[in-house]
Design a protein around this motif. Sequence first.
Motif, PDB file in Angstrom:
ATOM      1  N   PHE A  17      -7.986  26.623  20.216  1.00 50.64           N
ATOM      2  CA  PHE A  17      -8.239  27.244  21.366  1.00 50.64           C
ATOM      3  C   PHE A  17      -8.784  26.264  22.010  1.00 50.64           C
ATOM      4  O   PHE A  17      -9.740  26.276  23.002  1.00 50.64           O
TER       5      PHE A  17
ATOM      6  N   LEU B  89     -14.781  39.104   9.587  1.00 49.13           N
ATOM      7  CA  LEU B  89     -15.856  39.803  10.946  1.00 49.13           C
ATOM      8  C   LEU B  89     -15.111  39.134  12.068  1.00 49.13           C
ATOM      9  O   LEU B  89     -14.045  38.765  12.100  1.00 49.13           O
ATOM     10  N   ASN B  90     -15.527  40.094  13.217  1.00 51.54           N
ATOM     11  CA  ASN B  90     -15.112  39.648  14.024  1.00 51.54           C
ATOM     12  C   ASN B  90     -15.088  38.191  14.648  1.00 51.54           C
ATOM     13  O   ASN B  90     -15.978  37.355  13.932  1.00 51.54           O
ATOM     14  N   GLY B  91     -13.932  38.317  15.385  1.00 52.79           N
ATOM     15  CA  GLY B  91     -13.241  36.556  15.318  1.00 52.79           C
ATOM     16  C   GLY B  91     -12.804  35.377  14.486  1.00 52.79           C
ATOM     17  O   GLY B  91     -12.686  33.720  14.321  1.00 52.79           O
TER      18      GLY B  91
ATOM     19  N   GLY C 111     -10.414  34.932  12.790  1.00 51.55           N
ATOM     20  CA  GLY C 111      -9.354  34.654  13.019  1.00 51.55           C
ATOM     21  C   GLY C 111      -7.980  35.455  12.203  1.00 51.55           C
ATOM     22  O   GLY C 111      -6.385  34.755  12.486  1.00 51.55           O
ATOM     23  N   LYS C 112      -8.370  36.767  11.696  1.00 46.86           N
ATOM     24  CA  LYS C 112      -7.111  37.110  11.916  1.00 46.86           C
ATOM     25  C   LYS C 112      -6.354  37.764  12.500  1.00 46.86           C
ATOM     26  O   LYS C 112      -4.998  37.205  12.578  1.00 46.86           O
TER      27      LYS C 112
ATOM     28  N   THR D 162      -5.339  35.914  14.907  1.00 49.77           N
ATOM     29  CA  THR D 162      -4.673  34.287  15.334  1.00 49.77           C
ATOM     30  C   THR D 162      -3.916  34.461  14.628  1.00 49.77           C
ATOM     31  O   THR D 162      -2.771  33.506  15.122  1.00 49.77           O
TER      32      THR D 162
END
Length: 250
Positions: free
Chosen positions: A14, A38-40, A42-43, A45
Amino acid sequence: MPEALLLDDVHHAFGGHRALTGLSLAVAPGEVVAMIGLNGAGKTTALRVLTGRLRPTSGTARVLGRDPARLPVDAARRLGHVVGAALVDPALTVAENLRVAAALHGVDRDRSSSAAGAVCDRLDLGAWAHVPARALSLGNAQRLGVACAVVHSPSVLVLDEPTSALDPRGVVLVRELVRERAAAGAAVLVSSHHLDEVARVADRVLAVHGGRVVGSLDPGGAELERRFFDLVLAADSAGASAAASTRDAA
Ligand SMILES: Nc1ncnc2c1ncn2[C@@H]1O[C@H](COP(=O)(O)OP(=O)(O)OP(=O)(O)O)[C@@H](O)[C@H]1O
């Protein structure tokens, strides 16, 4: 058996931010695979790529052997998903939304009412059947999203954190539904932060970190949380060593 869902060396950025950095996974028919991270990590996406919402910068994505960004109607009718906002019209009632979702996935008119009624009961939404979706609580709205994704008995199911707003009863119902679909031969890919839940529902658990899969975990084994963090720390230290070698070589 060939995989029903495939991501092979998928990259996505991005702007300057690399969200996917070579993510690969495959899900076979009859299998439930969970992604944790963890948060962020890439799941979401990755799931957006699989549902054709996002074209990756590079790499291959396949749903039932086809490019998800150009899924032919017959393949699209075999896919169910909740990634981001559910495919629900807030002005329609629960029952109407379910009938529309069934019809959009090719269920014929005669069968759409019974399919809608069955999944409504299955997810304990019967009391809300004639209530507009906009009036549902957060948890019941999430149940409706899942119900709309499965009303046509899909052979591929992609769910992003499907139990995040659910009460314990709802968590059990969604788990049973997912296992039931897999027992009927569906390939299921689900992301979740609930390790206990993942351990109960998944055949395989993939740890996603820094935009790629850094390892696979046996959901039946002990200390899933510790093993997940071990993989994350190992990936971080491998990344730090690689960065140091690159600096030294420069
Ligand atoms: N539309 C976007 N524009 C810019 N950056 C984005 C966009 N969508 C996601 N990102 C970034 O990409 C990275 C991966 O995000 P993603 O939503 O896939 O993570 P996630 O693993 O699903 O996280 P979470 O567990 O918090 O839901 C994050 O750093 C996020 O900020």
